[in-house]
Design a protein around this motif. Sequence first.
Motif, PDB file in Angstrom:
ATOM      1  N   ARG A  16      13.704  14.110  -5.329  1.00  0.00           N
ATOM      2  CA  ARG A  16      12.299  14.527  -5.301  1.00  0.00           C
ATOM      3  C   ARG A  16      12.042  15.636  -6.311  1.00  0.00           C
ATOM      4  NH1 ARG A  16       9.526  14.577   0.338  1.00  0.00           N
ATOM      5  NH2 ARG A  16       7.851  14.402  -1.169  1.00  0.00           N
ATOM      6  N   ARG A  17      13.094  16.368  -6.634  1.00  0.00           N
ATOM      7  CA  ARG A  17      12.979  17.566  -7.474  1.00  0.00           C
ATOM      8  C   ARG A  17      13.012  17.194  -8.962  1.00  0.00           C
ATOM      9  NH1 ARG A  17      17.926  21.708  -8.673  1.00  0.00           N
ATOM     10  NH2 ARG A  17      16.655  23.237  -9.750  1.00  0.00           N
ATOM     11  N   GLU A  18      11.949  17.500  -9.692  1.00  0.00           N
ATOM     12  CA  GLU A  18      11.902  17.305 -11.141  1.00  0.00           C
ATOM     13  C   GLU A  18      12.753  16.109 -11.603  1.00  0.00           C
ATOM     14  OE1 GLU A  18      11.508  21.302 -13.376  1.00  0.00           O
ATOM     15  OE2 GLU A  18      12.912  21.745 -11.740  1.00  0.00           O
ATOM     16  N   ILE A  72      32.127  23.087  -8.746  1.00  0.00           N
ATOM     17  CA  ILE A  72      30.930  23.837  -8.343  1.00  0.00           C
ATOM     18  C   ILE A  72      29.768  23.631  -9.299  1.00  0.00           C
ATOM     19  CG2 ILE A  72      31.804  25.969  -9.463  1.00  0.00           C
ATOM     20  CD1 ILE A  72      30.326  27.498  -7.117  1.00  0.00           C
ATOM     21  N   ASN A  73      28.612  23.291  -8.710  1.00  0.00           N
ATOM     22  CA  ASN A  73      27.350  23.362  -9.440  1.00  0.00           C
ATOM     23  C   ASN A  73      26.568  24.497  -8.770  1.00  0.00           C
ATOM     24  OD1 ASN A  73      24.824  23.193 -10.542  1.00  0.00           O
ATOM     25  ND2 ASN A  73      24.642  20.969 -10.352  1.00  0.00           N
ATOM     26  N   PRO A  74      26.621  25.694  -9.360  1.00  0.00           N
ATOM     27  CA  PRO A  74      25.968  26.834  -8.716  1.00  0.00           C
ATOM     28  C   PRO A  74      24.443  26.801  -8.833  1.00  0.00           C
ATOM     29  CG  PRO A  74      27.628  27.494 -10.371  1.00  0.00           C
ATOM     30  CD  PRO A  74      27.313  26.067 -10.595  1.00  0.00           C
ATOM     31  N   ALA A  75      23.911  25.781  -9.521  1.00  0.00           N
ATOM     32  CA  ALA A  75      22.458  25.616  -9.724  1.00  0.00           C
ATOM     33  C   ALA A  75      21.878  26.909 -10.299  1.00  0.00           C
ATOM     34  CB  ALA A  75      21.795  25.153  -8.440  1.00  0.00           C
ATOM     35  N   ALA A  76      20.775  27.418  -9.744  1.00  0.00           N
ATOM     36  CA  ALA A  76      20.129  28.599 -10.346  1.00  0.00           C
ATOM     37  C   ALA A  76      21.025  29.832 -10.320  1.00  0.00           C
ATOM     38  CB  ALA A  76      18.812  28.887  -9.642  1.00  0.00           C
ATOM     39  N   TYR A  77      21.970  29.890  -9.362  1.00  0.00           N
ATOM     40  CA  TYR A  77      22.879  31.047  -9.311  1.00  0.00           C
ATOM     41  C   TYR A  77      23.821  31.105 -10.512  1.00  0.00           C
ATOM     42  CZ  TYR A  77      21.276  31.875  -4.534  1.00  0.00           C
ATOM     43  OH  TYR A  77      20.507  32.131  -3.434  1.00  0.00           O
ATOM     44  N   THR A  78      23.902  29.990 -11.227  1.00  0.00           N
ATOM     45  CA  THR A  78      24.669  29.962 -12.483  1.00  0.00           C
ATOM     46  C   THR A  78      24.285  31.150 -13.370  1.00  0.00           C
ATOM     47  OG1 THR A  78      24.618  27.544 -12.441  1.00  0.00           O
ATOM     48  CG2 THR A  78      25.102  28.582 -14.573  1.00  0.00           C
ATOM     49  N   HIS A  79      22.980  31.388 -13.426  1.00  0.00           N
ATOM     50  CA  HIS A  79      22.446  32.308 -14.430  1.00  0.00           C
ATOM     51  C   HIS A  79      22.267  33.736 -13.914  1.00  0.00           C
ATOM     52  CE1 HIS A  79      21.906  28.373 -16.060  1.00  0.00           C
ATOM     53  NE2 HIS A  79      20.994  28.067 -15.146  1.00  0.00           N
ATOM     54  N   THR A  80      22.645  33.962 -12.667  1.00  0.00           N
ATOM     55  CA  THR A  80      22.412  35.291 -12.080  1.00  0.00           C
ATOM     56  C   THR A  80      23.604  35.861 -11.306  1.00  0.00           C
ATOM     57  OG1 THR A  80      21.579  34.332 -10.016  1.00  0.00           O
ATOM     58  CG2 THR A  80      19.944  34.801 -11.731  1.00  0.00           C
ATOM     59  N   VAL A  98      29.918  22.140 -12.950  1.00  0.00           N
ATOM     60  CA  VAL A  98      29.142  20.938 -13.276  1.00  0.00           C
ATOM     61  C   VAL A  98      27.664  21.284 -13.306  1.00  0.00           C
ATOM     62  CG1 VAL A  98      28.481  18.602 -12.540  1.00  0.00           C
ATOM     63  CG2 VAL A  98      30.805  19.389 -12.144  1.00  0.00           C
ATOM     64  N   HIS A  99      26.953  20.727 -14.282  1.00  0.00           N
ATOM     65  CA  HIS A  99      25.489  20.751 -14.286  1.00  0.00           C
ATOM     66  C   HIS A  99      24.983  19.353 -14.588  1.00  0.00           C
ATOM     67  CE1 HIS A  99      25.394  25.039 -13.963  1.00  0.00           C
ATOM     68  NE2 HIS A  99      26.301  25.110 -14.912  1.00  0.00           N
ATOM     69  N   LEU A 100      23.991  18.934 -13.821  1.00  0.00           N
ATOM     70  CA  LEU A 100      23.410  17.608 -14.041  1.00  0.00           C
ATOM     71  C   LEU A 100      22.737  17.549 -15.401  1.00  0.00           C
ATOM     72  CD1 LEU A 100      21.821  17.345 -10.500  1.00  0.00           C
ATOM     73  CD2 LEU A 100      23.639  15.853 -11.349  1.00  0.00           C
ATOM     74  N   SER A 101      21.988  18.590 -15.718  1.00  0.00           N
ATOM     75  CA  SER A 101      21.235  18.618 -16.974  1.00  0.00           C
ATOM     76  C   SER A 101      22.062  19.286 -18.074  1.00  0.00           C
ATOM     77  CB  SER A 101      19.927  19.387 -16.770  1.00  0.00           C
ATOM     78  OG  SER A 101      20.194  20.745 -16.439  1.00  0.00           O
ATOM     79  N   ASP A 102      21.604  19.116 -19.300  1.00  0.00           N
ATOM     80  CA  ASP A 102      22.267  19.778 -20.427  1.00  0.00           C
ATOM     81  C   ASP A 102      21.675  21.181 -20.559  1.00  0.00           C
ATOM     82  OD1 ASP A 102      23.498  20.620 -22.685  1.00  0.00           O
ATOM     83  OD2 ASP A 102      22.600  19.129 -24.010  1.00  0.00           O
ATOM     84  N   PHE A 109      16.849  31.607 -20.580  1.00  0.00           N
ATOM     85  CA  PHE A 109      17.443  32.258 -19.408  1.00  0.00           C
ATOM     86  C   PHE A 109      18.568  31.434 -18.785  1.00  0.00           C
ATOM     87  CE2 PHE A 109      15.606  29.684 -16.056  1.00  0.00           C
ATOM     88  CZ  PHE A 109      14.366  29.274 -16.554  1.00  0.00           C
ATOM     89  N   ARG A 110      18.691  30.168 -19.208  1.00  0.00           N
ATOM     90  CA  ARG A 110      19.783  29.326 -18.681  1.00  0.00           C
ATOM     91  C   ARG A 110      21.019  29.356 -19.580  1.00  0.00           C
ATOM     92  NH1 ARG A 110      17.145  26.266 -14.531  1.00  0.00           N
ATOM     93  NH2 ARG A 110      14.958  25.996 -15.058  1.00  0.00           N
ATOM     94  N   GLN A 111      21.008  30.193 -20.609  1.00  0.00           N
ATOM     95  CA  GLN A 111      22.096  30.165 -21.591  1.00  0.00           C
ATOM     96  C   GLN A 111      23.317  30.999 -21.210  1.00  0.00           C
ATOM     97  OE1 GLN A 111      21.974  27.761 -23.818  1.00  0.00           O
ATOM     98  NE2 GLN A 111      20.032  27.323 -22.794  1.00  0.00           N
TER      99      GLN A 111
HETATM  100  C1  DQA Z   1      21.467  22.877 -12.754  1.00  0.00           C
HETATM  101  C2  DQA Z   1      20.901  23.673 -13.929  1.00  0.00           C
HETATM  102  C3  DQA Z   1      20.380  25.023 -13.481  1.00  0.00           C
HETATM  103  O1  DQA Z   1      19.857  25.738 -14.593  1.00  0.00           O
HETATM  104  C4  DQA Z   1      19.275  24.853 -12.473  1.00  0.00           C
HETATM  105  O2  DQA Z   1      18.829  26.104 -12.000  1.00  0.00           O
HETATM  106  C5  DQA Z   1      19.655  23.955 -11.351  1.00  0.00           C
HETATM  107  C6  DQA Z   1      20.451  22.747 -11.624  1.00  0.00           C
HETATM  108  C7  DQA Z   1      21.894  21.453 -13.161  1.00  0.00           C
HETATM  109  O3  DQA Z   1      22.610  20.832 -12.384  1.00  0.00           O
HETATM  110  O4  DQA Z   1      21.489  20.963 -14.218  1.00  0.00           O
HETATM  111  O5  DQA Z   1      19.243  24.157 -10.221  1.00  0.00           O
HETATM  112  O6  DQA Z   1      22.621  23.546 -12.273  1.00  0.00           O
END
Ligand code: DQA
Length: 155
Positions: A16-18, A72-80, A98-102, A109-111
């Motif tokens: 559902r998310r983006e 681990i895919n830390p999602a947004a916590y990756t960057h903080t 792991v990240h789903l997106s590039d 801020f995701r760098q």
């Molecule tokens: C993500 C990339 C992150 O920048 C973002 O905050 C996510 C998902 C990814 O899997 O591509 O929540 O980790």
Amino acid sequence: MKFLVINGPNLNLLGRREPDIYGGETYARLEELIRDTCLREGVEVEVFQSNHEGAIVDRIQQALDAVDGIVINPAAYTHTSVAILDALKAVAIPAVEVHLSDVRSREAFRQVSYPGMACVRTFMGLGFEGYRQAILFLKDYLAQRGGGACSTVSW
Ligand code: DQA
């Protein structure tokens, strides 16, 4: 061999998310792929998802002496999250990010990836396939290194 797969905030809303960024498949489907891959590879697995940084830190600490490798895919916590970085370093269990997106081709801020600094490798931009590749890589890595300590790399 036992792995812990950790997924951070908002990944429970996959499907559902983006969907233009993260695809149309659900989190349940991702868990299924992780479990199927591990079953095929003869790896025992626990899959954990949380929207809370402290819960992720707690789960990493609980992995001490209980798990051979972490994906681990830390999602947004990756960057903080220095806390997640420190937890990975504290347990010194070989970890793969792991990240789903590039992430590299996205916002400034995701760098940075703090947890990535405690991971032996990062897979990004491959969608669900990145998890499969991370599991295969970690299995080979542990077989070759005999479960040695985590090295520090960044992307
Ligand atoms: C993500 C990339 C992150 O920048 C973002 O905050 C996510 C998902 C990814 O899997 O591509 O929540 O980790």
